[in-house]
Design a protein around this motif. Structure first.
Motif, PDB file in Angstrom:
ATOM      1  N   ARG A   1      31.695  66.341   0.182  1.00 19.87           N
ATOM      2  CA  ARG A   1      31.663  66.979   1.244  1.00 19.87           C
ATOM      3  C   ARG A   1      33.179  66.626   1.880  1.00 19.87           C
ATOM      4  O   ARG A   1      33.800  65.715   1.920  1.00 19.87           O
ATOM      5  CB  ARG A   1      30.650  66.701   2.361  1.00 19.87           C
ATOM      6  CG  ARG A   1      29.501  67.082   1.748  1.00 19.87           C
ATOM      7  CD  ARG A   1      28.172  66.942   2.478  1.00 19.87           C
ATOM      8  NE  ARG A   1      26.982  67.561   1.894  1.00 19.87           N
ATOM      9  CZ  ARG A   1      25.894  67.633   2.400  1.00 19.87           C
ATOM     10  NH1 ARG A   1      25.678  67.275   3.799  1.00 19.87           N
ATOM     11  NH2 ARG A   1      24.607  68.141   1.699  1.00 19.87           N
TER      12      ARG A   1
ATOM     13  N   ARG B   1      26.944  62.031   3.067  1.00 24.65           N
ATOM     14  CA  ARG B   1      25.916  63.042   3.014  1.00 24.65           C
ATOM     15  C   ARG B   1      25.568  63.792   4.627  1.00 24.65           C
ATOM     16  O   ARG B   1      24.832  64.371   4.501  1.00 24.65           O
ATOM     17  CB  ARG B   1      24.668  61.982   2.612  1.00 24.65           C
ATOM     18  CG  ARG B   1      24.672  62.063   1.047  1.00 24.65           C
ATOM     19  CD  ARG B   1      23.308  61.586   0.674  1.00 24.65           C
ATOM     20  NE  ARG B   1      23.193  60.795  -0.599  1.00 24.65           N
ATOM     21  CZ  ARG B   1      23.403  59.518  -0.550  1.00 24.65           C
ATOM     22  NH1 ARG B   1      23.766  58.822   0.554  1.00 24.65           N
ATOM     23  NH2 ARG B   1      23.463  58.996  -1.680  1.00 24.65           N
TER      24      ARG B   1
ATOM     25  N   GLU C   1      25.660  71.485   3.606  1.00 28.69           N
ATOM     26  CA  GLU C   1      26.094  72.010   2.688  1.00 28.69           C
ATOM     27  C   GLU C   1      27.426  73.226   2.983  1.00 28.69           C
ATOM     28  O   GLU C   1      28.055  73.038   2.287  1.00 28.69           O
ATOM     29  CB  GLU C   1      25.089  72.493   1.447  1.00 28.69           C
ATOM     30  CG  GLU C   1      24.005  71.694   0.909  1.00 28.69           C
ATOM     31  CD  GLU C   1      24.842  70.946   0.112  1.00 28.69           C
ATOM     32  OE1 GLU C   1      25.844  71.325  -0.844  1.00 28.69           O
ATOM     33  OE2 GLU C   1      24.165  69.915  -0.399  1.00 28.69           O
TER      34      GLU C   1
END
Length: 204
Positions: free
Chosen positions: A159, A100, A104
């Motif tokens: 990601r 995380r 984004e």
């Protein structure tokens, strides 16, 4: 409950990041099989709680506080294992994370996020594995298991810095498992790629 009788009694195992979640569950199972277990993690409080639980299986335990973003951390953990037992039979490369981290938007994410997530996952596995191999070769037996992620495989969602690091761990295990000198010495290398796991107080 009772162990599965995998013939591991008396062997020495190290689980990196072994104080909670998948790492602790792995350490618990190994202890139930009669393995002496070393764990490392950043949190002393979590380590203390984990060791208290593992000790109930009547095996010897060792906990080392270590932040795997520090270059010498893996060596410090391995030095402690060697002082305690002088051997290592089973390595579970579980430490990792960073899924995380960053943003984004990829191009708004600092470049160092790629290298830090790689360091925490893939390079941690490299550092521990490299130190474990001489012990396993001497014993003519060894098991290296690396906890990767479905997000490092064909799923590929997640990601990019995390997916990249996890794919590298899988590649590391594949590559080592094909090296004749290690195969001859009875060492196996496997990746386990879990999906989202609910960990109390952590979320998914």
């Amino acid at each position: 409950g009772p162990g599965m009788e995998l013939g591991l009694s008396g062997k020495v195992a190290l689980v990196s990041g072994g104080s909670h979640g998948i790492g602790l569950a792995s350490a618990r199972q190994l202890a139930a099989e009669g393995c002496h277990v070393a764990i490392c993690s950043r949190s002393l409080a979590r380590l203390d709680a984990a060791v208290a639980e593992l000790a109930t299986f009547g095996v010897r335990t060792l906990a080392v506080a270590a932040d795997l973003l520090e270059a010498d951390a893996a060596d410090r953990v391995m030095d402690a294992v060697e002082r305690e037992w002088g051997r290592l039979d089973i390595l579970v490369n579980n430490v990792g994370g960073g899924g995380r981290w960053g943003k984004e938007i990829v191009e708004e994410t600092e470049l160092r996020v790629f290298s830090e997530v790689y360091e925490k996952n893939a390079m941690a596995a490299v550092r521990f594995t490299r130190r474990a191999l001489p012990h396993m070769r001497r014993a003519k037996w060894g098991r290296v298991v690396t906890i990767t992620s479905i997000y490092g495989g064909k799923e590929g969602n997640g990601r990019p810095w995390f997916v990249m690091a996890k794919a590298a761990e899988t590649a590391l295990m594949k590559s080592l498992s094909g090296m004749a000198y290690l195969v001859r010495d009875g060492i196996t290398f496997n990746s386990v790629a879990p999906g989202g796991i609910y960990i109390p107080d952590t979320g998914f």
